[in-house]
Design a protein around this motif. Structure first.
Motif, PDB file in Angstrom:
ATOM      1  N   GLN A 172       0.864  -1.177   0.000  1.00 50.21           N
ATOM      2  CA  GLN A 172       0.000   0.000   0.000  1.00 50.21           C
ATOM      3  C   GLN A 172       0.897   1.221   0.000  1.00 50.21           C
ATOM      4  O   GLN A 172       1.766   1.355   0.854  1.00 50.21           O
ATOM      5  N   MET A 173       0.709   2.124  -0.966  1.00 49.84           N
ATOM      6  CA  MET A 173       1.590   3.283  -1.104  1.00 49.84           C
ATOM      7  C   MET A 173       0.741   4.542  -1.247  1.00 49.84           C
ATOM      8  O   MET A 173       0.284   4.873  -2.343  1.00 49.84           O
ATOM      9  N   ASP A 174       0.507   5.234  -0.140  1.00 48.67           N
ATOM     10  CA  ASP A 174      -0.295   6.452  -0.140  1.00 48.67           C
ATOM     11  C   ASP A 174       0.615   7.667  -0.026  1.00 48.67           C
ATOM     12  O   ASP A 174       1.647   7.622   0.660  1.00 48.67           O
ATOM     13  N   GLY A 175       0.239   8.774  -0.669  1.00 48.78           N
ATOM     14  CA  GLY A 175       1.083   9.958  -0.588  1.00 48.78           C
ATOM     15  C   GLY A 175       0.453  11.183  -1.219  1.00 48.78           C
ATOM     16  O   GLY A 175      -0.760  11.246  -1.429  1.00 48.78           O
ATOM     17  N   TRP A 176       1.304  12.127  -1.549  1.00 50.94           N
ATOM     18  CA  TRP A 176       0.861  13.408  -2.110  1.00 50.94           C
ATOM     19  C   TRP A 176       1.930  13.892  -3.084  1.00 50.94           C
ATOM     20  O   TRP A 176       3.048  13.378  -3.111  1.00 50.94           O
ATOM     21  N   ALA A 177       1.566  14.901  -3.887  1.00 46.13           N
ATOM     22  CA  ALA A 177       2.520  15.473  -4.835  1.00 46.13           C
ATOM     23  C   ALA A 177       2.105  16.893  -5.182  1.00 46.13           C
ATOM     24  O   ALA A 177       0.915  17.240  -5.166  1.00 46.13           O
ATOM     25  N   LEU A 178       3.111  17.706  -5.507  1.00 42.97           N
ATOM     26  CA  LEU A 178       2.912  19.092  -5.910  1.00 42.97           C
ATOM     27  C   LEU A 178       3.594  19.319  -7.256  1.00 42.97           C
ATOM     28  O   LEU A 178       4.534  18.598  -7.606  1.00 42.97           O
ATOM     29  N   PRO A 179       3.141  20.300  -8.027  1.00 43.35           N
ATOM     30  CA  PRO A 179       3.768  20.547  -9.331  1.00 43.35           C
ATOM     31  C   PRO A 179       5.270  20.777  -9.206  1.00 43.35           C
ATOM     32  O   PRO A 179       5.742  21.451  -8.285  1.00 43.35           O
ATOM     33  N   ASP A 180       6.030  20.216 -10.138  1.00 48.27           N
ATOM     34  CA  ASP A 180       7.484  20.351 -10.149  1.00 48.27           C
ATOM     35  C   ASP A 180       7.881  21.818 -10.374  1.00 48.27           C
ATOM     36  O   ASP A 180       7.249  22.535 -11.137  1.00 48.27           O
ATOM     37  N   ASN A 181       8.937  22.217  -9.684  1.00 53.59           N
ATOM     38  CA  ASN A 181       9.450  23.584  -9.806  1.00 53.59           C
ATOM     39  C   ASN A 181       8.366  24.621  -9.580  1.00 53.59           C
ATOM     40  O   ASN A 181       8.324  25.674 -10.208  1.00 53.59           O
ATOM     41  N   LEU A 199       9.483  23.249   6.009  1.00 55.51           N
ATOM     42  CA  LEU A 199       8.337  24.154   5.956  1.00 55.51           C
ATOM     43  C   LEU A 199       7.264  23.598   5.032  1.00 55.51           C
ATOM     44  O   LEU A 199       7.552  22.839   4.111  1.00 55.51           O
ATOM     45  N   ASN A 200       6.035  24.016   5.274  1.00 57.71           N
ATOM     46  CA  ASN A 200       4.910  23.532   4.491  1.00 57.71           C
ATOM     47  C   ASN A 200       4.806  24.337   3.186  1.00 57.71           C
ATOM     48  O   ASN A 200       4.527  25.535   3.221  1.00 57.71           O
ATOM     49  N   PRO A 201       5.025  23.693   2.032  1.00 58.20           N
ATOM     50  CA  PRO A 201       5.002  24.429   0.768  1.00 58.20           C
ATOM     51  C   PRO A 201       3.619  24.943   0.392  1.00 58.20           C
ATOM     52  O   PRO A 201       3.499  25.788  -0.501  1.00 58.20           O
ATOM     53  N   ARG A 202       2.601  24.474   1.073  1.00 58.54           N
ATOM     54  CA  ARG A 202       1.243  24.915   0.764  1.00 58.54           C
ATOM     55  C   ARG A 202       0.868  26.197   1.503  1.00 58.54           C
ATOM     56  O   ARG A 202      -0.203  26.757   1.272  1.00 58.54           O
ATOM     57  N   LEU A 203       1.738  26.620   2.430  1.00 60.70           N
ATOM     58  CA  LEU A 203       1.400  27.748   3.285  1.00 60.70           C
ATOM     59  C   LEU A 203       2.408  28.883   3.131  1.00 60.70           C
ATOM     60  O   LEU A 203       3.608  28.657   2.985  1.00 60.70           O
ATOM     61  N   LEU A 204       1.922  30.115   3.199  1.00 63.91           N
ATOM     62  CA  LEU A 204       2.799  31.282   3.260  1.00 63.91           C
ATOM     63  C   LEU A 204       3.475  31.391   4.618  1.00 63.91           C
ATOM     64  O   LEU A 204       4.593  31.880   4.736  1.00 63.91           O
ATOM     65  N   VAL A 258       6.672  17.358   8.189  1.00 67.89           N
ATOM     66  CA  VAL A 258       6.492  18.788   7.961  1.00 67.89           C
ATOM     67  C   VAL A 258       5.174  19.205   8.603  1.00 67.89           C
ATOM     68  O   VAL A 258       4.169  18.496   8.461  1.00 67.89           O
ATOM     69  N   PRO A 259       5.143  20.305   9.341  1.00 64.82           N
ATOM     70  CA  PRO A 259       3.894  20.728   9.982  1.00 64.82           C
ATOM     71  C   PRO A 259       2.721  20.762   9.003  1.00 64.82           C
ATOM     72  O   PRO A 259       2.791  21.399   7.957  1.00 64.82           O
ATOM     73  N   GLY A 260       1.683  20.030   9.347  1.00 61.36           N
ATOM     74  CA  GLY A 260       0.476  20.036   8.530  1.00 61.36           C
ATOM     75  C   GLY A 260       0.526  19.183   7.295  1.00 61.36           C
ATOM     76  O   GLY A 260      -0.433  19.148   6.521  1.00 61.36           O
ATOM     77  N   LEU A 261       1.641  18.456   7.072  1.00 60.84           N
ATOM     78  CA  LEU A 261       1.759  17.588   5.907  1.00 60.84           C
ATOM     79  C   LEU A 261       1.978  16.155   6.352  1.00 60.84           C
ATOM     80  O   LEU A 261       2.792  15.888   7.224  1.00 60.84           O
ATOM     81  N   SER A 262       1.272  15.230   5.739  1.00 62.32           N
ATOM     82  CA  SER A 262       1.459  13.824   6.069  1.00 62.32           C
ATOM     83  C   SER A 262       0.996  12.982   4.902  1.00 62.32           C
ATOM     84  O   SER A 262       0.083  13.356   4.163  1.00 62.32           O
ATOM     85  N   THR A 263       1.633  11.809   4.739  1.00 59.80           N
ATOM     86  CA  THR A 263       1.158  10.879   3.726  1.00 59.80           C
ATOM     87  C   THR A 263      -0.095  10.160   4.179  1.00 59.80           C
ATOM     88  O   THR A 263      -0.746   9.489   3.398  1.00 59.80           O
ATOM     89  N   ALA A 269       1.754  12.179  12.225  1.00 61.85           N
ATOM     90  CA  ALA A 269       2.797  12.829  11.426  1.00 61.85           C
ATOM     91  C   ALA A 269       2.339  14.234  11.033  1.00 61.85           C
ATOM     92  O   ALA A 269       1.231  14.424  10.544  1.00 61.85           O
ATOM     93  N   GLY A 270       3.191  15.212  11.267  1.00 61.54           N
ATOM     94  CA  GLY A 270       2.852  16.591  10.944  1.00 61.54           C
ATOM     95  C   GLY A 270       2.158  17.327  12.065  1.00 61.54           C
ATOM     96  O   GLY A 270       2.010  18.552  11.991  1.00 61.54           O
TER      97      GLY A 270
END
Length: 442
Positions: A172-181, A199-204, A258-263, A269-270
């Motif tokens: 079982q392989m659960d996760g997340w992804a964000l656009p490259d660069n 740091l959380n890349p989704r947050l300012l 990472v705060p607020g991020l977890s697979t 986690a997070g």
């Protein structure tokens, strides 16, 4: 010729499932965590056992334009590495598994899978995994679906692999992804760089104190992020005045996450905790991670179990590593008292156990801390006292420094209800797991 024929027989019928053109495009970077499920024969929800998981979240790259995903491997908590490979394992430079869109947000990945355990011949096979991938403003979320080749779901995430490993397994392989660069938060820091800094890349503003991450990095920026109180946590992770207070750690994310991020495979986690102490002591280092040791560079034939702590316990909070020194010109006292505050309620007082490492050179030297040395102050606060000369202090003798690794957990042993099917298979699972080097079933 025969292996290629077998591969064709496996893959070609599955290609017929492909529904339509892939709706996602571009390249995405993220992380996933593997969980290995196992059964002594054909799997069903009653017979399945969680054999282990990856010792950390690892990177994967999805390219929807070219139709592939590349997944890094790591060690499993049962003590040996695994690898997700390209079909046929023909590439010496990369492992790119084939991605096909099935419709309804479902994506099938055809890949090789291998475990590196010489005791069972480093077995390898061709298999597939089907993901549900959903898109939102915060990126992509990948969830492993229960998908069997015969179309009959077995109640367990993943796809059964028969007759290759000493037992039937399902990754079982659960996760997340964000656009490259990409700069998802729009703050001028790339997602990859923010992850590198914790740091959380989704947050300012990762620590939610009203100051943007990019401002709290200081004049040297990402090259030398500001840590104003020198407590081991950068200012961008510590909210408000805690960034200036060396007797308070705030913004410390559990399980090395990472705060607020977890697979999603580790519920805590997070989650962010805070730790406080009192004069004359101040924090100088802080980190967290899973209760596992990295076995990737060790011989799998040693049958080492990567999990740490007492067998049978699940250390959901992982390891919390802290180092303290007296403040400048202050004299060290005989002990330091620490308060650890968690966002989620701690186990009940009669279920809470606190383990500490006793030998810095032996990762699995955790012992139960006597109840007289800690207190569950309230639902969310654990208070413990560590003596400068106690066995729990991992610092060099005579250094006037306290180093500790603490691992709170819930006593889940005894009174556990199991279905008849699971109880029936436990002796057999233990035997098979021993053959695979799985000394403890998590």
């Amino acid at each position: 010729m025969l292996p290629r024929l077998i591969l064709a027989l496996i893959v070609c019928p599955l290609l017929a499932e492909a529904s339509t053109e892939m709706p996602l495009s571009g390249r995405y970077l993220g992380q996933y965590r593997i969980v290995m499920w196992g059964c002594p024969g054909a799997c069903n929800a009653d017979a399945a056992t969680r054999l282990g998981e990856g010792i950390r979240d690892v990177a994967w790259t999805w390219d929807f334009d070219e139709g592939w995903v590349s997944m890094e491997g790591t060690s499993l908590t049962v003590g040996f590495p695994y690898e997700v490979q390209d079909l046929g394992n023909e590439s010496d430079t990369h492992n790119r598994a084939q991605v096909t869109y099935l419709g309804d947000n479902r994506y099938r990945v055809d890949h090789g899978f291998q475990i590196y355990n010489p005791n069972v011949g480093n077995p390898r096979t061709e298999t597939l995994t089907v993901f549900e991938i959903t898109e939102s403003d915060s990126g992509l979320t990948m969830i492993t679906l229960d998908h069997e080749v015969d179309g009959l779901a077995d109640g367990i995430p993943g796809t059964q692999i028969h007759g290759v490993f000493p037992m039937t397994v399902q990754p079982q392989m659960d996760g997340w992804a964000l656009p490259d660069n990409n700069d998802t938060s729009g703050d001028g820091l790339s997602d990859a760089l923010k992850l590198q800094l914790g740091l959380n890349p989704r947050l300012l503003d990762t620590d939610n104190d009203g100051l943007p991450d990019i401002d709290e990095l200081g004049s040297l920026g990402a090259e030398a992020p500001a840590d104003s109180d020198n407590d081991g946590l950068i200012d961008a992770l510590e909210p408000g005045d805690s960034a200036l207070d060396p007797q308070r750690l705030a913004g410390l994310a559990l399980l090395g996450s990472v705060p607020g991020l977890s697979t999603g495979t580790e519920p805590l986690a997070g989650e962010v905790i805070s730790v406080t102490t009192a004069a004359p002591w101040r924090f100088v280092q802080a980190s967290t991670d899973l209760m596992v040791q990295d076995t990737e560079n060790e011989q799998a034939s040693e049958d080492r179990d990567a999990t740490l702590g007492a067998p049978g316990l699940k250390y959901s909070y992982g390891r919390i590593r802290l180092a303290l020194e007296p403040a400048s010109n202050a004299v060290a006292t005989d002990s330091a008292t620490l308060s650890i505050t968690t966002p989620q309620p701690l186990p009940a007082n009669d279920e809470l156990l606190v383990y500490l490492q006793t030998n810095r050179n032996e990762p699995d030297s955790f012992k139960l801390l006597t109840s007289s040395s800690w207190q569950r102050k309230d639902d969310n606060t654990l208070v413990l006292t560590i003596g400068l000369d106690s066995e729990w202090n991992l610092a060099t003798t005579g250094s006037n420094r306290i180093e500790l690794t603490v691992a709170p957990t819930r006593n889940g042993l005894g009174g556990i209800e199991r279905s008849g099917g699971a109880a029936f298979w436990i002796p057999m699972l233990l035997t098979i797991s021993t053959l695979m080097g799985m000394n403890r079933i998590r």
